[in-house]
Design a protein around this motif. Structure first.
Motif, PDB file in Angstrom:
ATOM      1  N   VAL A  58     -10.170  18.408  -9.765  1.00  0.00           N
ATOM      2  CA  VAL A  58      -8.915  17.687  -9.563  1.00  0.00           C
ATOM      3  C   VAL A  58      -8.932  17.043  -8.177  1.00  0.00           C
ATOM      4  CG1 VAL A  58      -6.408  17.918  -9.260  1.00  0.00           C
ATOM      5  CG2 VAL A  58      -7.569  19.173 -11.084  1.00  0.00           C
ATOM      6  N   GLU A  59      -8.495  15.806  -8.113  1.00  0.00           N
ATOM      7  CA  GLU A  59      -8.295  15.121  -6.838  1.00  0.00           C
ATOM      8  C   GLU A  59      -6.791  14.938  -6.622  1.00  0.00           C
ATOM      9  OE1 GLU A  59     -10.346  11.412  -6.789  1.00  0.00           O
ATOM     10  OE2 GLU A  59     -12.336  12.320  -6.669  1.00  0.00           O
ATOM     11  N   VAL A  60      -6.310  15.353  -5.451  1.00  0.00           N
ATOM     12  CA  VAL A  60      -4.889  15.229  -5.138  1.00  0.00           C
ATOM     13  C   VAL A  60      -4.717  14.276  -3.956  1.00  0.00           C
ATOM     14  CG1 VAL A  60      -2.858  16.425  -4.258  1.00  0.00           C
ATOM     15  CG2 VAL A  60      -4.240  17.495  -6.018  1.00  0.00           C
ATOM     16  N   THR A  61      -3.789  13.348  -4.100  1.00  0.00           N
ATOM     17  CA  THR A  61      -3.416  12.455  -3.009  1.00  0.00           C
ATOM     18  C   THR A  61      -1.943  12.689  -2.687  1.00  0.00           C
ATOM     19  OG1 THR A  61      -4.979  10.777  -3.775  1.00  0.00           O
ATOM     20  CG2 THR A  61      -3.269  10.060  -2.233  1.00  0.00           C
ATOM     21  N   VAL A  62      -1.655  12.989  -1.423  1.00  0.00           N
ATOM     22  CA  VAL A  62      -0.281  13.229  -0.985  1.00  0.00           C
ATOM     23  C   VAL A  62       0.263  11.954  -0.342  1.00  0.00           C
ATOM     24  CG1 VAL A  62       1.233  14.594   0.499  1.00  0.00           C
ATOM     25  CG2 VAL A  62      -0.728  15.679  -0.631  1.00  0.00           C
ATOM     26  N   PHE A  63       1.410  11.502  -0.832  1.00  0.00           N
ATOM     27  CA  PHE A  63       2.068  10.305  -0.319  1.00  0.00           C
ATOM     28  C   PHE A  63       3.276  10.715   0.523  1.00  0.00           C
ATOM     29  CE2 PHE A  63      -0.217   8.973  -4.054  1.00  0.00           C
ATOM     30  CZ  PHE A  63      -0.635   7.666  -3.796  1.00  0.00           C
ATOM     31  N   ASP A  64       3.322  10.238   1.773  1.00  0.00           N
ATOM     32  CA  ASP A  64       4.431  10.534   2.679  1.00  0.00           C
ATOM     33  C   ASP A  64       5.566   9.565   2.392  1.00  0.00           C
ATOM     34  OD1 ASP A  64       6.188  10.973   4.757  1.00  0.00           O
ATOM     35  OD2 ASP A  64       4.699  10.763   6.348  1.00  0.00           O
ATOM     36  N   GLY A  65       6.692  10.091   1.860  1.00  0.00           N
ATOM     37  CA  GLY A  65       7.827   9.254   1.505  1.00  0.00           C
ATOM     38  C   GLY A  65       8.652   8.774   2.682  1.00  0.00           C
ATOM     39  N   ARG A  66       8.371   9.315   3.884  1.00  0.00           N
ATOM     40  CA  ARG A  66       9.045   8.879   5.114  1.00  0.00           C
ATOM     41  C   ARG A  66      10.570   8.940   4.992  1.00  0.00           C
ATOM     42  NH1 ARG A  66       5.209   4.759   4.592  1.00  0.00           N
ATOM     43  NH2 ARG A  66       6.768   3.073   4.614  1.00  0.00           N
ATOM     44  N   TYR A  67      11.061   9.897   4.192  1.00  0.00           N
ATOM     45  CA  TYR A  67      12.497  10.169   4.074  1.00  0.00           C
ATOM     46  C   TYR A  67      13.268   8.946   3.559  1.00  0.00           C
ATOM     47  CZ  TYR A  67      10.893  14.100   6.855  1.00  0.00           C
ATOM     48  OH  TYR A  67      10.193  15.194   7.295  1.00  0.00           O
ATOM     49  N   ASP A  68      12.622   8.189   2.679  1.00  0.00           N
ATOM     50  CA  ASP A  68      13.194   6.928   2.194  1.00  0.00           C
ATOM     51  C   ASP A  68      12.962   6.815   0.686  1.00  0.00           C
ATOM     52  OD1 ASP A  68      13.638   4.182   1.526  1.00  0.00           O
ATOM     53  OD2 ASP A  68      13.251   3.592   3.600  1.00  0.00           O
ATOM     54  N   ALA A  69      14.051   6.726  -0.088  1.00  0.00           N
ATOM     55  CA  ALA A  69      13.935   6.656  -1.546  1.00  0.00           C
ATOM     56  C   ALA A  69      13.194   5.401  -2.000  1.00  0.00           C
ATOM     57  CB  ALA A  69      15.323   6.702  -2.178  1.00  0.00           C
ATOM     58  N   LEU A  70      13.359   4.288  -1.288  1.00  0.00           N
ATOM     59  CA  LEU A  70      12.666   3.054  -1.658  1.00  0.00           C
ATOM     60  C   LEU A  70      11.165   3.176  -1.432  1.00  0.00           C
ATOM     61  CD1 LEU A  70      15.134   0.326  -0.310  1.00  0.00           C
ATOM     62  CD2 LEU A  70      14.748   1.016  -2.687  1.00  0.00           C
ATOM     63  N   VAL A  71      10.775   3.860  -0.374  1.00  0.00           N
ATOM     64  CA  VAL A  71       9.346   4.107  -0.129  1.00  0.00           C
ATOM     65  C   VAL A  71       8.765   4.943  -1.265  1.00  0.00           C
ATOM     66  CG1 VAL A  71       7.694   5.279   1.381  1.00  0.00           C
ATOM     67  CG2 VAL A  71       9.494   3.859   2.374  1.00  0.00           C
ATOM     68  N   GLN A  72       9.500   5.974  -1.693  1.00  0.00           N
ATOM     69  CA  GLN A  72       9.013   6.803  -2.792  1.00  0.00           C
ATOM     70  C   GLN A  72       8.896   5.995  -4.088  1.00  0.00           C
ATOM     71  OE1 GLN A  72      11.529  10.583  -2.482  1.00  0.00           O
ATOM     72  NE2 GLN A  72       9.442  11.376  -2.323  1.00  0.00           N
ATOM     73  N   GLN A  73       9.835   5.095  -4.332  1.00  0.00           N
ATOM     74  CA  GLN A  73       9.773   4.242  -5.515  1.00  0.00           C
ATOM     75  C   GLN A  73       8.509   3.381  -5.481  1.00  0.00           C
ATOM     76  OE1 GLN A  73      12.197   3.913  -8.164  1.00  0.00           O
ATOM     77  NE2 GLN A  73      10.577   2.700  -9.117  1.00  0.00           N
ATOM     78  N   ASP A  74       8.193   2.799  -4.328  1.00  0.00           N
ATOM     79  CA  ASP A  74       6.986   1.980  -4.183  1.00  0.00           C
ATOM     80  C   ASP A  74       5.729   2.811  -4.407  1.00  0.00           C
ATOM     81  OD1 ASP A  74       8.505  -0.251  -3.634  1.00  0.00           O
ATOM     82  OD2 ASP A  74       8.273  -0.106  -1.450  1.00  0.00           O
ATOM     83  N   GLN A  75       5.747   4.050  -3.943  1.00  0.00           N
ATOM     84  CA  GLN A  75       4.584   4.922  -4.117  1.00  0.00           C
ATOM     85  C   GLN A  75       4.370   5.267  -5.586  1.00  0.00           C
ATOM     86  OE1 GLN A  75       5.767   7.955  -1.335  1.00  0.00           O
ATOM     87  NE2 GLN A  75       4.754   6.962   0.390  1.00  0.00           N
ATOM     88  N   PHE A  76       5.457   5.465  -6.324  1.00  0.00           N
ATOM     89  CA  PHE A  76       5.344   5.679  -7.768  1.00  0.00           C
ATOM     90  C   PHE A  76       4.709   4.455  -8.432  1.00  0.00           C
ATOM     91  CE2 PHE A  76       7.574   9.588  -7.710  1.00  0.00           C
ATOM     92  CZ  PHE A  76       7.581  10.116  -8.995  1.00  0.00           C
ATOM     93  N   GLU A  77       5.145   3.278  -8.045  1.00  0.00           N
ATOM     94  CA  GLU A  77       4.594   2.065  -8.635  1.00  0.00           C
ATOM     95  C   GLU A  77       3.093   1.956  -8.362  1.00  0.00           C
ATOM     96  OE1 GLU A  77       6.968  -1.145  -7.171  1.00  0.00           O
ATOM     97  OE2 GLU A  77       8.786  -0.481  -8.238  1.00  0.00           O
ATOM     98  N   THR A  78       2.677   2.366  -7.165  1.00  0.00           N
ATOM     99  CA  THR A  78       1.245   2.374  -6.839  1.00  0.00           C
ATOM    100  C   THR A  78       0.490   3.341  -7.736  1.00  0.00           C
ATOM    101  OG1 THR A  78       1.633   1.776  -4.526  1.00  0.00           O
ATOM    102  CG2 THR A  78      -0.441   2.893  -5.027  1.00  0.00           C
ATOM    103  N   MET A  79       1.010   4.540  -7.909  1.00  0.00           N
ATOM    104  CA  MET A  79       0.330   5.541  -8.743  1.00  0.00           C
ATOM    105  C   MET A  79       0.283   5.111 -10.205  1.00  0.00           C
ATOM    106  SD  MET A  79       1.479   9.232  -7.105  1.00  0.00           S
ATOM    107  CE  MET A  79       3.174   8.819  -6.674  1.00  0.00           C
ATOM    108  N   ILE A  80       1.341   4.456 -10.666  1.00  0.00           N
ATOM    109  CA  ILE A  80       1.360   3.973 -12.054  1.00  0.00           C
ATOM    110  C   ILE A  80       0.317   2.869 -12.238  1.00  0.00           C
ATOM    111  CG2 ILE A  80       2.754   2.719 -13.749  1.00  0.00           C
ATOM    112  CD1 ILE A  80       5.211   4.228 -12.506  1.00  0.00           C
ATOM    113  N   THR A  81       0.275   1.938 -11.294  1.00  0.00           N
ATOM    114  CA  THR A  81      -0.688   0.831 -11.365  1.00  0.00           C
ATOM    115  C   THR A  81      -2.122   1.336 -11.332  1.00  0.00           C
ATOM    116  OG1 THR A  81       0.867  -0.677 -10.282  1.00  0.00           O
ATOM    117  CG2 THR A  81      -1.461  -1.297 -10.235  1.00  0.00           C
TER     118      THR A  81
END
Length: 333
Positions: A58-81
């Motif tokens: 398993v490979e795990v990548t941790v994304f720092d959301g920087r305490y921002d819901a919009l940043v987390q939304q963008d990170q989800f879009e990256t993982m989906i893509t």
């Protein structure tokens, strides 16, 4: 004939092992609300220590959301893509995070919640702890120290407004306070899980209310520790205040040992590794008979694996005491 069959079996086994070695590792992303403080650093490090990450399956990548819901939304879009196999989600906002879960579900990617909650029926499973319970526990400690019947004054340092831990710990705080009508809440404000913000708030409150403050309910340890710094900076005795926090971070453990505060351990390792086991299980198609790899399931027999079928797994809280603090500190070496 027996030798031929044995040889055939051996060749098949070798081929299977080779195929397993050649298989692409599962790619799992962890979208966490922020990595500035120790608790989420411990949580994230626990993923890297999971047996399946250690053996390379398993490979795990941790994304720092920087305490921002919009940043987390963008990170989800990256993982989906990029076609991640599963996502572990620790949201900053209980409501805003639902859109991210919806997008992943639409893409057929399982999302496992951990530590903080999101209002979404599309979440595959959740591994965390009951924040209402911890909020009640910490408030009861503070109230017990100052005397429920005698009455007194407390202040509450809240987490980020709109995050599930802030909402549910406040609910627990209020449940305990309701049983002590003689106790007054002088101030109540968010310090966003930040030690520095909490120190500034407490400095202001001490200027306004002086030594009439009897207790500090910090919804996490970082904020409780910030309050302690403010008290010391004002030349007051920490022992004159009843102070509590939640998480069991290293500095809080040392403060408990010094008799400066009370803390409740939130097991970041169990939350993270339990969520990763579930992410692997669902990303693998939920194979029959699959067994989780982390040792945390044996550590908490009251939280059984149940063949990965449960929607929610609650990791128990551990009050930090004089009897267990040294053992807990030893795990941070």
């Amino acid at each position: 004939m027996t030798r031929l069959l044995s040889l055939s079996s051996a060749l098949a086994m070798a081929a299977g092992m080779a195929a397993a070695q050649d298989a692409e590792p599962l790619r799992i992303g962890a979208a966490v609300y922020g990595l500035n403080a120790e608790f989420m650093q411990i949580w994230s490090a626990a993923l890297e220590q999971h047996p399946s990450v250690q053996d390379g399956s398993v490979e795990v990548t941790v994304f720092d959301g920087r305490y921002d819901a919009l940043v987390q939304q963008d990170q989800f879009e990256t993982m989906i893509t990029e076609g991640y196999d599963a996502i572990i989600f620790v949201p900053i906002d209980i409501e805003a995070g639902a859109a991210a879960v919806q997008a992943a579900a639409d893409a057929g990617i399982p999302v496992i919640g951990s530590n903080t909650r999101v209002n979404s029926d599309l979440l595959t499973a959740y591994v965390g702890s009951n924040d209402v319970e911890s909020g009640r526990m910490e408030a009861e400690y503070v109230l017990g120290q100052i005397g429920c019947e005698e009455g007194g004054n407390v202040v509450i340092l809240e987490g980020p407004i709109g995050q599930s831990a802030q909402i549910q710990r406040l609910e627990g705080n209020q449940e305990a306070l309701a049983a002590c009508p003689n106790v007054t809440v002088l101030e109540q404000q968010t310090a966003n899980w930040s030690r520095a913000e909490a120190q500034t708030l407490m400095e202001n409150w001490l200027t306004t209310h002086g030594d009439t403050i009897d207790g500090v309910i910090g919804q996490n340890d970082e904020m409780a520790l910030g309050a302690i710094e403010a008290i010391k900076g004002a030349g007051l005795n920490v022992s004159d205040f009843a102070i509590a926090g939640i998480d069991g971070i290293t500095d809080a453990l040392n403060a408990v040992k010094a008799g400066e505060m009370q803390s409740i351990l939130q097991d970041a390792n169990a939350q993270a590794q339990g969520a990763l086991d579930l992410a692997i299980f669902h990303a693998s198609g939920m194979p029959e008979g699959w067994e989780p790899q982390s040792e945390i399931w044996a550590q908490y027999p009251d939280m059984p694996w149940n063949d990965g079928a449960d929607k929610e797994y609650n990791v128990p809280w551990t009050p930090v005491t004089a009897e267990n603090v040294d053992a807990l500190l030893a795990t941070r070496q």
